[in-house]
Design a protein around this motif. Structure first.
Motif, PDB file in Angstrom:
ATOM      1  N   ASP A  75       0.799  -1.222   0.000  1.00  0.00           N
ATOM      2  CA  ASP A  75       0.000   0.000   0.000  1.00  0.00           C
ATOM      3  C   ASP A  75       0.840   1.285   0.000  1.00  0.00           C
ATOM      4  O   ASP A  75       0.307   2.370   0.138  1.00  0.00           O
ATOM      5  CB  ASP A  75      -0.976   0.005   1.173  1.00  0.00           C
ATOM      6  N   THR A  76       2.151   1.167  -0.181  1.00  0.00           N
ATOM      7  CA  THR A  76       3.020   2.348  -0.234  1.00  0.00           C
ATOM      8  C   THR A  76       3.340   2.677  -1.690  1.00  0.00           C
ATOM      9  O   THR A  76       3.847   1.831  -2.423  1.00  0.00           O
ATOM     10  CB  THR A  76       4.343   2.103   0.533  1.00  0.00           C
ATOM     11  N   SER A  77       3.047   3.902  -2.086  1.00  0.00           N
ATOM     12  CA  SER A  77       3.339   4.302  -3.465  1.00  0.00           C
ATOM     13  C   SER A  77       4.816   4.660  -3.590  1.00  0.00           C
ATOM     14  O   SER A  77       5.463   5.075  -2.624  1.00  0.00           O
ATOM     15  CB  SER A  77       2.487   5.498  -3.878  1.00  0.00           C
ATOM     16  N   HIS A  78       5.332   4.509  -4.785  1.00  0.00           N
ATOM     17  CA  HIS A  78       6.731   4.848  -5.041  1.00  0.00           C
ATOM     18  C   HIS A  78       6.964   6.349  -4.884  1.00  0.00           C
ATOM     19  O   HIS A  78       8.015   6.776  -4.420  1.00  0.00           O
ATOM     20  CB  HIS A  78       7.154   4.358  -6.430  1.00  0.00           C
ATOM     21  N   GLU A  79       5.978   7.148  -5.234  1.00  0.00           N
ATOM     22  CA  GLU A  79       6.092   8.598  -5.094  1.00  0.00           C
ATOM     23  C   GLU A  79       6.183   8.996  -3.629  1.00  0.00           C
ATOM     24  O   GLU A  79       6.986   9.854  -3.252  1.00  0.00           O
ATOM     25  CB  GLU A  79       4.909   9.301  -5.768  1.00  0.00           C
ATOM     26  N   ASP A  80       5.345   8.369  -2.786  1.00  0.00           N
ATOM     27  CA  ASP A  80       5.357   8.667  -1.352  1.00  0.00           C
ATOM     28  C   ASP A  80       6.694   8.247  -0.736  1.00  0.00           C
ATOM     29  O   ASP A  80       7.281   8.989   0.045  1.00  0.00           O
ATOM     30  CB  ASP A  80       4.199   7.959  -0.648  1.00  0.00           C
ATOM     31  N   PHE A  81       7.176   7.074  -1.126  1.00  0.00           N
ATOM     32  CA  PHE A  81       8.467   6.608  -0.608  1.00  0.00           C
ATOM     33  C   PHE A  81       9.588   7.557  -1.020  1.00  0.00           C
ATOM     34  O   PHE A  81      10.423   7.944  -0.204  1.00  0.00           O
ATOM     35  CB  PHE A  81       8.765   5.186  -1.099  1.00  0.00           C
ATOM     36  N   ALA A  82       9.602   7.950  -2.276  1.00  0.00           N
ATOM     37  CA  ALA A  82      10.651   8.851  -2.768  1.00  0.00           C
ATOM     38  C   ALA A  82      10.616  10.183  -2.025  1.00  0.00           C
ATOM     39  O   ALA A  82      11.664  10.739  -1.689  1.00  0.00           O
ATOM     40  CB  ALA A  82      10.504   9.066  -4.275  1.00  0.00           C
ATOM     41  N   ALA A  83       9.433  10.696  -1.751  1.00  0.00           N
ATOM     42  CA  ALA A  83       9.310  11.959  -1.022  1.00  0.00           C
ATOM     43  C   ALA A  83       9.848  11.827   0.398  1.00  0.00           C
ATOM     44  O   ALA A  83      10.552  12.716   0.894  1.00  0.00           O
ATOM     45  CB  ALA A  83       7.853  12.409  -1.001  1.00  0.00           C
ATOM     46  N   ARG A  84       9.529  10.734   1.050  1.00  0.00           N
ATOM     47  CA  ARG A  84      10.030  10.525   2.412  1.00  0.00           C
ATOM     48  C   ARG A  84      11.549  10.329   2.413  1.00  0.00           C
ATOM     49  O   ARG A  84      12.251  10.805   3.290  1.00  0.00           O
ATOM     50  CB  ARG A  84       9.332   9.342   3.065  1.00  0.00           C
ATOM     51  N   GLU A 125       8.202   4.678   9.032  1.00  0.00           N
ATOM     52  CA  GLU A 125       7.669   5.912   8.473  1.00  0.00           C
ATOM     53  C   GLU A 125       7.576   5.957   6.951  1.00  0.00           C
ATOM     54  O   GLU A 125       6.888   6.814   6.405  1.00  0.00           O
ATOM     55  CB  GLU A 125       8.536   7.102   8.923  1.00  0.00           C
ATOM     56  N   ALA A 126       8.290   5.060   6.268  1.00  0.00           N
ATOM     57  CA  ALA A 126       8.356   5.186   4.805  1.00  0.00           C
ATOM     58  C   ALA A 126       7.745   4.006   4.057  1.00  0.00           C
ATOM     59  O   ALA A 126       7.837   3.946   2.840  1.00  0.00           O
ATOM     60  CB  ALA A 126       9.813   5.393   4.373  1.00  0.00           C
ATOM     61  N   GLY A 127       7.158   3.064   4.763  1.00  0.00           N
ATOM     62  CA  GLY A 127       6.477   1.969   4.084  1.00  0.00           C
ATOM     63  C   GLY A 127       7.367   0.856   3.571  1.00  0.00           C
ATOM     64  O   GLY A 127       7.018   0.179   2.602  1.00  0.00           O
ATOM     65  N   VAL A 128       8.497   0.641   4.216  1.00  0.00           N
ATOM     66  CA  VAL A 128       9.405  -0.434   3.804  1.00  0.00           C
ATOM     67  C   VAL A 128       8.939  -1.739   4.434  1.00  0.00           C
ATOM     68  O   VAL A 128       8.794  -1.840   5.652  1.00  0.00           O
ATOM     69  CB  VAL A 128      10.862  -0.117   4.207  1.00  0.00           C
ATOM     70  N   ALA A 129       8.717  -2.751   3.607  1.00  0.00           N
ATOM     71  CA  ALA A 129       8.298  -4.062   4.089  1.00  0.00           C
ATOM     72  C   ALA A 129       9.494  -4.954   4.388  1.00  0.00           C
ATOM     73  O   ALA A 129       9.497  -5.713   5.362  1.00  0.00           O
ATOM     74  CB  ALA A 129       7.401  -4.743   3.068  1.00  0.00           C
ATOM     75  N   HIS A 130      10.533  -4.862   3.548  1.00  0.00           N
ATOM     76  CA  HIS A 130      11.707  -5.727   3.693  1.00  0.00           C
ATOM     77  C   HIS A 130      12.936  -4.974   3.185  1.00  0.00           C
ATOM     78  O   HIS A 130      12.850  -4.230   2.212  1.00  0.00           O
ATOM     79  CB  HIS A 130      11.510  -7.015   2.887  1.00  0.00           C
ATOM     80  N   SER A 131      14.052  -5.181   3.857  1.00  0.00           N
ATOM     81  CA  SER A 131      15.294  -4.555   3.400  1.00  0.00           C
ATOM     82  C   SER A 131      16.447  -5.540   3.525  1.00  0.00           C
ATOM     83  O   SER A 131      16.404  -6.471   4.329  1.00  0.00           O
ATOM     84  CB  SER A 131      15.600  -3.288   4.199  1.00  0.00           C
ATOM     85  N   ARG A 132      17.450  -5.311   2.690  1.00  0.00           N
ATOM     86  CA  ARG A 132      18.690  -6.086   2.746  1.00  0.00           C
ATOM     87  C   ARG A 132      19.819  -5.069   2.629  1.00  0.00           C
ATOM     88  O   ARG A 132      19.826  -4.256   1.706  1.00  0.00           O
ATOM     89  CB  ARG A 132      18.748  -7.088   1.595  1.00  0.00           C
TER      90      ARG A 132
END
Length: 139
Positions: A75-84, A125-132
């Motif tokens: 449910d996190t848009s790429h635009e919202d993530f980029a802005a954050r 805060e930025a909608g990250v589900a998984h990171s490596r």
């Protein structure tokens, strides 16, 4: 564009803050003529802008260089993530990708604790589900 314009571009590449009078002296033109040529290069899109280069060793620029692969929540848009992401000082660069991960983010942090805090912030805060994460050993 002529040879004089090429000279101007070379000088501005080395010192974009040079005054028009100093630029004119270096290429054999008056201050007004040098300024007019630079403005024409800007108006025609040859010069797209000016930038500032910042030393890597400034406080807050970090001792760890890290690449983070990021998969976003559905449910996190790429635009919202980029802005954050744009508001995060540690971010050096970020690219939107195809494949297993959505983004590759290049950061510099002070230490492992700062990296941990950054990862936590991205997930909260930025909608990250998984990171490596991958640490740079040598560049």
């Amino acid at each position: 564009m002529d040879e004089l314009d090429e000279q101007i571009l070379g000088i501005l590449h080395d010192d974009a803050r040079i005054s028009f009078s100093a630029l004119g002296r270096r290429i054999g033109l008056s201050t007004n003529a040098a300024a007019a040529r630079v403005r024409k290069l800007e108006q025609t899109g040859v010069i797209l802008g000016y930038t500032t280069r910042v030393a890597d060793e400034l406080p807050g620029r970090g001792g760890l260089e890290v690449f983070i692969d990021i998969r976003l929540d559905a449910d996190t848009s790429h635009e919202d993530f980029a802005a954050r992401l744009a508001a995060v000082r540690a971010v050096e660069d970020a690219v939107h990708l195809t494949g297993e991960y959505d983004w590759l983010v290049h950061v510099r942090v002070e230490d492992a604790a700062d990296l941990d805090a950054l990862l936590h912030r991205l997930k909260q805060e930025a909608g990250v589900a998984h990171s490596r994460t991958r640490l740079v050993l040598r560049s």
